[in-house]
Write an enzyme that holds these catalytic residues in place. Structure first.
Site, short mmCIF file in Angstrom:
data_model
loop_
_atom_site.label_atom_id
_atom_site.label_comp_id
_atom_site.label_asym_id
_atom_site.label_seq_id
_atom_site.Cartn_x
_atom_site.Cartn_y
_atom_site.Cartn_z
N SER A 20 8.31 25.98 67.75
CA SER A 20 9.20 26.62 68.92
C SER A 20 9.77 27.87 68.28
O SER A 20 10.39 27.73 67.09
CB SER A 20 10.20 25.84 69.47
OG SER A 20 11.00 26.57 70.48
N LYS A 44 9.16 29.21 73.18
CA LYS A 44 10.41 29.40 72.89
C LYS A 44 11.35 28.56 73.67
O LYS A 44 11.12 28.43 74.69
CB LYS A 44 10.66 30.93 73.03
CG LYS A 44 11.99 31.34 72.37
CD LYS A 44 12.03 32.77 72.34
CE LYS A 44 13.47 33.05 71.78
NZ LYS A 44 13.97 32.74 70.51
N ALA A 45 12.58 28.28 72.90
CA ALA A 45 13.44 27.51 73.68
C ALA A 45 14.20 28.28 75.31
O ALA A 45 13.96 29.39 75.51
CB ALA A 45 14.71 27.37 73.08
N ALA A 69 18.80 34.31 62.77
CA ALA A 69 19.95 33.86 63.76
C ALA A 69 19.63 34.68 64.90
O ALA A 69 20.26 35.44 65.27
CB ALA A 69 21.21 34.10 62.96
N LEU A 72 18.87 31.61 70.48
CA LEU A 72 18.32 31.26 71.51
C LEU A 72 18.18 32.44 72.74
O LEU A 72 18.21 31.72 73.87
CB LEU A 72 19.09 30.04 72.03
CG LEU A 72 19.27 29.01 71.16
CD1 LEU A 72 19.98 27.60 71.97
CD2 LEU A 72 17.79 28.44 71.00
N CYS A 129 19.54 23.72 67.00
CA CYS A 129 19.84 25.25 66.62
C CYS A 129 21.00 25.45 65.82
O CYS A 129 21.93 25.20 66.42
CB CYS A 129 19.68 25.93 68.02
SG CYS A 129 19.88 27.69 67.55
N ILE A 190 11.38 19.01 60.72
CA ILE A 190 12.65 19.39 60.86
C ILE A 190 13.06 20.78 61.35
O ILE A 190 12.25 21.75 61.10
CB ILE A 190 13.38 19.22 59.34
CG1 ILE A 190 13.08 20.11 58.62
CG2 ILE A 190 13.36 17.62 59.16
CD1 ILE A 190 13.33 20.47 57.10
#
Lengths: 302, 253
Positions: A20, A44-45, A69, A72, A129, A190
């Site tokens: 993702s 993607k989220a 960074a 989202l 996230c 992870i």
């Protein structure tokens, strides 16, 4: 060589899927190869409403990895269902939606919205996230919050739920047990590790958000260790990820106990990373004495 | 169609301080348009380096890139030699939409490593019968490149920050001084320069090309976004929706 691997709700032709956030919603990479070659696709989220993300710069290169960074950024779950997911229908590969939020209510809202989509096969619950101010990794670093959001999302979802764990914890097994207790169908692990890089000339962090999530080969040993530890303690299915570049990396994750794997940062370096890894898998597995993917899962434990 | 190719370097030479010109062989060269970039992989680096296209030779099927050493990646790229192979994604991004524009006179405003894509643009404009005036800024005399090549295309003015060559100061100082006539301006360079130029030429039609740290370079990762003027909460991706934008479309910061 049998590359299939079975996880709840996912009958995969091979164990390799893009991670993702590293593959958008598939359109761009479909220009490079047939997405049906993939074992699955994690898109993607999605959040309840559109998110606009963090200021730029949002990425920085590190030794054997990168910091990001993004924050989202996404058009919101409804638009994702209407405008992004239908594109992937034409491919013979299951889609896993990534669910994010700031509150338990938002996670549940996104989950319920996704119940109306027939274009997905499972959910990945993003409680890890590190790049958003509210929610995100809070849920992934506090065991009781992780349990609560997993339970609520599992209650709300028509699809199997894979909880994506954060490595930014001192006891990964405890987190895994909490979300497993709450009904998670599987784990995804992870996510990135929080990091920072400072520009010497400017005397300030390169990334505008200051901190970012570290990904790439730099974190692979941490991912392997955490999957190994969780596999020692639990039977729960695991989608493993963290710095996979080659088919050999995939085998290492399988040996640690992953049932399938996701490829993230490598896609940026090489848009053909996933199909090339899939192509290399059969001969590599054979070379190490395995006759199928499932044959190798968990075989690295002593 | 965007694709990944292994391409041979035909020539590799230094053309100014820390600045290199590389000519690359590719059957896709003729498809590369002014404003687009290529995304180059480097050994031992996780992220590719986006480099804009400074020229195309359709006959020879080559394209030219010009880059300056800024960090470890570009330093690595500077060590390549003719005959070496580059791992390249191309073509990337949007281009200056000159085919859709009615242009008689164009003003080119470039700064530093923003100059290379403007050379390809200026050359194409000139070939299309457009009168080109170029205003180029560099930090110092040692960093200047392609002055003669721009002069062949039209009036060319140079500014240096330290006054070691041409006008001492900025491109905006020259624009004030020469007061050029033009239908469209085209600019590429450091963001402070783009801001100053966009401000100075407010009310004129123009296009700018942006630079940003990129991840994927193809539009999936949302690393290189730029907010839009009409709604600052909305953004576009520099690698896919750009790097070329209408001058009043995006917020420069």
């Amino acid at each position: 060589m049998n590359l299939t691997t079975r996880l709840p709700g996912l009958m995969l032709k091979n164990p390799v899927m893009p991670a993702s956030g590293c593959f958008g919603f598939g359109k761009e990479y479909s220009q490079f190869y047939d997405l049906s070659e993939l074992g699955a696709i994690i898109v993607k989220a999605a959040t309840g409403e559109a998110r606009f993300g963090n200021p730029t710069p949002r990425v920085a290169e590190t030794s054997s990895g990168m910091l990001n960074a993004i924050g989202l950024q996404n058009p919101g779950v409804e638009k994702i269902i209407e405008e992004e997911l239908p594109f992937l229908r034409s491919y013979d590969t299951p889609v896993i939606a990534n669910v994010a939020g700031s509150t338990v209510e938002e996670y549940v809202k996104v989950t319920k919205a996704l119940n109306h989509s027939k274009d997905i096969a499972a959910l990945e619950l993003n409680i890890s996230c590190p790049n958003v101010k509210e929610g995100g990794v809070q849920f992934g670093t506090d065991p009781s919050l992780a349990k609560e959001v997993t339970y609520q999302v599992k209650e709300a979802s028509d699809y199997p739920v894979y909880v994506k764990l954060s490595p930014n914890v001192s006891n990964i097994v405890e987190m895994a047990k909490e979300v497993a207790d709450a009904g998670a169908d599987g784990l995804s692990m992870i996510n990135t590790l929080t990091g920072m890089q400072i520009n010497l000339k400017q005397r300030k962090p390169i990334i505008a958000n200051q901190t970012g999530g570290l990904s790439g080969p730099a974190i692979k040993p941490i991912a392997i260790r955490m999957i190994y530890e969780v596999r020692q303690a639990l039977d729960i299915p695991i989608i493993g990820m963290g710095g996979i570049i080659t088919a050999e990396d995939v085998l290492e994750f399988l040996l640690a106990g992953a049932n399938a794997v996701a490829v993230g940062t490598a896609n940026f370096q090489n848009p053909l990373a996933c199909p090339e890894i899939i192509n290399d898998l059969p001969s590599m597995l054979k070379q190490y004495g395995f006759y199928s993917v499932e044959d190798a899962i968990g075989k690295g434990h002593v | 169609m965007i694709t990944k190719q292994l391409l041979k370097i035909n020539s590799h030479m230094q053309i100014a301080e820390d600045t290199f010109e590389v000519v690359v062989q590719s059957p896709l060269a003729k498809e590369l348009k002014p404003g687009q970039f290529v995304h180059i992989a480097l050994p031992n680096h996780m992220l590719r380096r986006p480099v804009s296209i400074a020229g195309v030779d359709t006959q020879a099927e080559t394209f030219t890139i010009i880059f300056k050493i800024f960090g470890e990646g570009t330093r690595e790229l500077s060590k390549y030699q003719a005959g070496d192979t580059l791992d390249v994604i191309l073509p990337c991004g949007t281009y200056y939409p000159i085919d859709q524009l009615e242009i008689d006179q164009a003003l080119i405003v470039g700064g530093g490593i923003g100059v290379p894509p403007l050379y390809y643009l200026a050359k194409t404009l000139k070939e299309n019968g457009v009168k080109v005036t170029s205003v180029l800024g560099f930090q110092s005399k040692d960093q200047i490149f392609y002055e003669e090549k721009f002069q062949v295309l039209g009036d060319t003015y140079i500014a240096t920050n330290d006054g070691s060559y041409g006008t001492k100061g900025f491109v905006t100082d020259i624009i004030d001084e020469i007061n050029p006539t033009f239908d469209y301006f085209f600019s590429c360079g450091p963001t402070p320069m783009l801001k100053a130029v966009s401000h100075q030429l407010e009310g004129y039609n123009g296009y700018i090309s942006l630079e940003e740290r990129m991840g994927c370079g193809v539009g999936t990762c949302y690393a290189c976004v730029v907010p839009l003027k009409q709604d600052p909460k909305q953004s576009k991706k520099i690698c896919k929706d750009g790097p070329v934008f209408s001058a009043n479309e995006v917020i420069l910061s």
